[in-house]
Design an enzyme around this catalytic site. Structure first.
Site, PDB file in Angstrom:
ATOM      1  CE1 TYR A  24      -3.677   2.530   0.515  1.00 26.38           C
ATOM      2  CE2 TYR A  24      -2.392   3.308   2.395  1.00 26.38           C
ATOM      3  CZ  TYR A  24      -3.433   3.480   1.507  1.00 26.38           C
ATOM      4  OH  TYR A  24      -4.236   4.595   1.596  1.00 26.38           O
ATOM      5  CB  SER A 106      -3.151  11.708   6.924  1.00 25.59           C
ATOM      6  OG  SER A 106      -4.148  11.321   5.997  1.00 25.59           O
ATOM      7  CD  GLN A 127      -4.379  15.224   3.737  1.00 29.23           C
ATOM      8  OE1 GLN A 127      -4.610  14.447   4.661  1.00 29.23           O
ATOM      9  NE2 GLN A 127      -5.059  15.195   2.603  1.00 29.23           N
ATOM     10  CE1 TYR A 129      -6.164  13.214  -0.003  1.00 33.87           C
ATOM     11  CE2 TYR A 129      -6.908  12.273   2.077  1.00 33.87           C
ATOM     12  CZ  TYR A 129      -6.012  12.307   1.027  1.00 33.87           C
ATOM     13  OH  TYR A 129      -4.970  11.423   1.012  1.00 33.87           O
ATOM     14  CB  THR A 155      -4.368  16.673  -0.489  1.00 33.56           C
ATOM     15  OG1 THR A 155      -3.357  16.604   0.524  1.00 33.56           O
ATOM     16  CG2 THR A 155      -4.014  15.730  -1.620  1.00 33.56           C
ATOM     17  NE  ARG A 164      -3.333   5.137  -4.957  1.00 33.48           N
ATOM     18  CZ  ARG A 164      -3.743   5.876  -3.938  1.00 33.48           C
ATOM     19  NH1 ARG A 164      -4.069   5.307  -2.792  1.00 33.48           N
ATOM     20  NH2 ARG A 164      -3.829   7.187  -4.069  1.00 33.48           N
ATOM     21  CE  LYS A 251       1.408  15.873  -0.064  1.00 29.89           C
ATOM     22  NZ  LYS A 251       1.016  14.874  -1.065  1.00 29.89           N
ATOM     23  CG  HIS A 275      -1.200  11.596  -3.950  1.00 32.40           C
ATOM     24  ND1 HIS A 275      -2.029  12.596  -3.497  1.00 32.40           N
ATOM     25  CD2 HIS A 275      -1.400  10.545  -3.105  1.00 32.40           C
ATOM     26  CE1 HIS A 275      -2.705  12.163  -2.446  1.00 32.40           C
ATOM     27  NE2 HIS A 275      -2.331  10.912  -2.184  1.00 32.40           N
ATOM     28  NE  ARG A 278      -0.283   6.295  -2.248  1.00 33.77           N
ATOM     29  CZ  ARG A 278      -0.507   5.029  -1.896  1.00 33.77           C
ATOM     30  NH1 ARG A 278       0.399   4.098  -2.163  1.00 33.77           N
ATOM     31  NH2 ARG A 278      -1.619   4.685  -1.281  1.00 33.77           N
TER      32      ARG A 278
END
EC number: 1.1.-.-
Length: 396
Positions: A24, A106, A127, A129, A155, A164, A251, A275, A278
């Site tokens: 991961y 995060s 951080q 989202y 972000t 992924r 970011k 990222h 990713r």
């Protein structure tokens, strides 16, 4: 095992972690081309050796967003950090705090804001989202502010999750994923004891506090998949400013025009980032994108960079290419998985030593003296040809 570099921590972490967790963090999107180029492009940046410069007064200290840093490094936001060591976010934050650099929590951390913030002396960064649930975003901003977080890292390169492929093979997703993860945990006893049994609760603390109920791994995957917001736009910065008046860093910038927009919309900083390879495979490495962005906005906004940084030489390279500071992600997570807080502390010491060697042998006594003059000039250019941006003719 002898640990002398970040690569040693990666090898150790691979032995300790269940495969679903190792891959991961270790993997990238699609065929992982950008993941590889992040490291390879940065390693191709040739430093210009200078000698007989009297380097006895060398200093790595710098200032960012009115915070004094012992070196131009901050720990990046990493989701599920608390699955890599017992209460991993707390341990990583403690190592960063002791070193005199910021730790970034995060949105999707295991340990919530309220658990991590009181354990360290310096304010941590948070951080966020952009998510469909604006109520959660507002709640997270208010909690971060109440906990004394100093800087918001927003972000913007995840309006939708990247593909992924490793996750399906490793057990993070795909058929019978939960059963495969249980088996992997049972066959990795060091992790099972330290984190699996003694690192509970294994939920996403920031989200659980908002939803009022525990969130397991399956809940995490489902909740995020339903909440990433493709309608994200620059106007969202104006909405965030209603609830956040501290420094805000955008970011996920890879293009000079986006960097200029970040300045225009009042951001205090940007992170040149893909990222960690990713999200969209095939985009430029951060090292390759950084010089043009620095040419566009240097001096107008703080420039940070991540993706591909594995040692102190890479930190110096990124600063020479135009960054003011860097974010360190995968490298510190490998160290955390191997030896917890002590591992992260040792990694940061290694990076500091590597930076001092690089600066001593390039004649830069301070961070402000690291510039493109610190790089070897080839064919009359200040950057290696391998990192020059592609033109339409080249692409053909």
């Amino acid at each position: 095992m002898i640990i002398s570099a970040a690569s040693d921590y990666r090898a150790a972490a691979q032995r300790i972690l269940p495969p679903f967790l190792f891959h991961y963090i270790d993997g990238g999107a699609y065929a992982e081309y950008t993941l590889r180029r992040n490291v390879e492009d940065l390693s191709e940046v040739a430093l210009r050796q200078r000698v007989l410069k009297n380097m006895s007064d060398l200093s790595l200290e710098t200032t960012l967003f009115n915070e004094k840093l012992s070196m131009p490094v901050a720990l990046a936001p990493v989701g599920l950090c608390g699955m890599y060591a017992r209460r991993g976010e707390v341990q990583a934050a403690a190592a960063a705090d002791a070193k005199g650099i910021p730790f970034t929590l995060s949105t999707v951390s295991v340990c919530p804001i309220e658990e991590v913030a009181p354990t360290i002396k310096r304010p941590m960064w948070f951080q966020l989202y952009v998510l469909r649930d604006r109520g959660f975003m507002r709640n997270a901003l208010e909690r971060a502010k109440a906990a004394g977080c100093s800087t918001l890292v927003f972000t913007v390169d995840m309006p939708t999750p990247g593909a992924r492929y490793r996750d399906a093979h490793s057990g993070m997703s795909g058929p019978n994923a939960a059963l495969r993860r249980y088996w992997q945990a049972a066959t990795h006893p060091q992790w099972a004891w330290d984190v699996g049994l003694n690192g509970r609760p294994h939920d996403l603390g920031n989200i659980s506090a908002y939803l009022g109920k525990p969130t397991g791994l399956e809940d995490y995957i489902g909740w995020l998949a339903n909440n990433f917001d493709p309608s994200i736009s620059w106007k969202d910065l104006e909405w965030i400013r209603e609830f956040w008046d501290g420094p805000m860093v955008i970011k996920g910038i890879l293009d000079p025009e986006d960097a200029r927009d970040a300045v225009r919309f009042g951001a205090d900083g940007i992170v040149v980032s893909n990222h960690g390879g990713r999200q969209l495979d095939g985009v430029l490495s951060s090292a390759r994108a950084l010089p043009a962005i620095a040419d566009a906005v240097k001096g107008d906004i703080a420039i940070l960079a991540d993706s591909g940084i594995r040692n102190g030489l890479d930190v110096v390279r990124m600063i020479a290419l135009g960054a003011d500071s860097v974010l360190l992600g995968r490298a510190y997570l490998y160290a955390l998985a191997t030896a917890g807080q002590a591992g992260v502390a040792n990694l940061l010491d290694l990076i500091e030593k590597e930076m001092k060697v690089a600066m001593t042998l390039t004649g830069a006594k301070s961070i402000s003296e690291i510039s493109r003059d610190s790089l070897v000039q080839e064919l009359g250019k200040s950057l290696p040809a391998a990192l020059a941006p592609l033109t339409q003719g080249d692409a053909a």
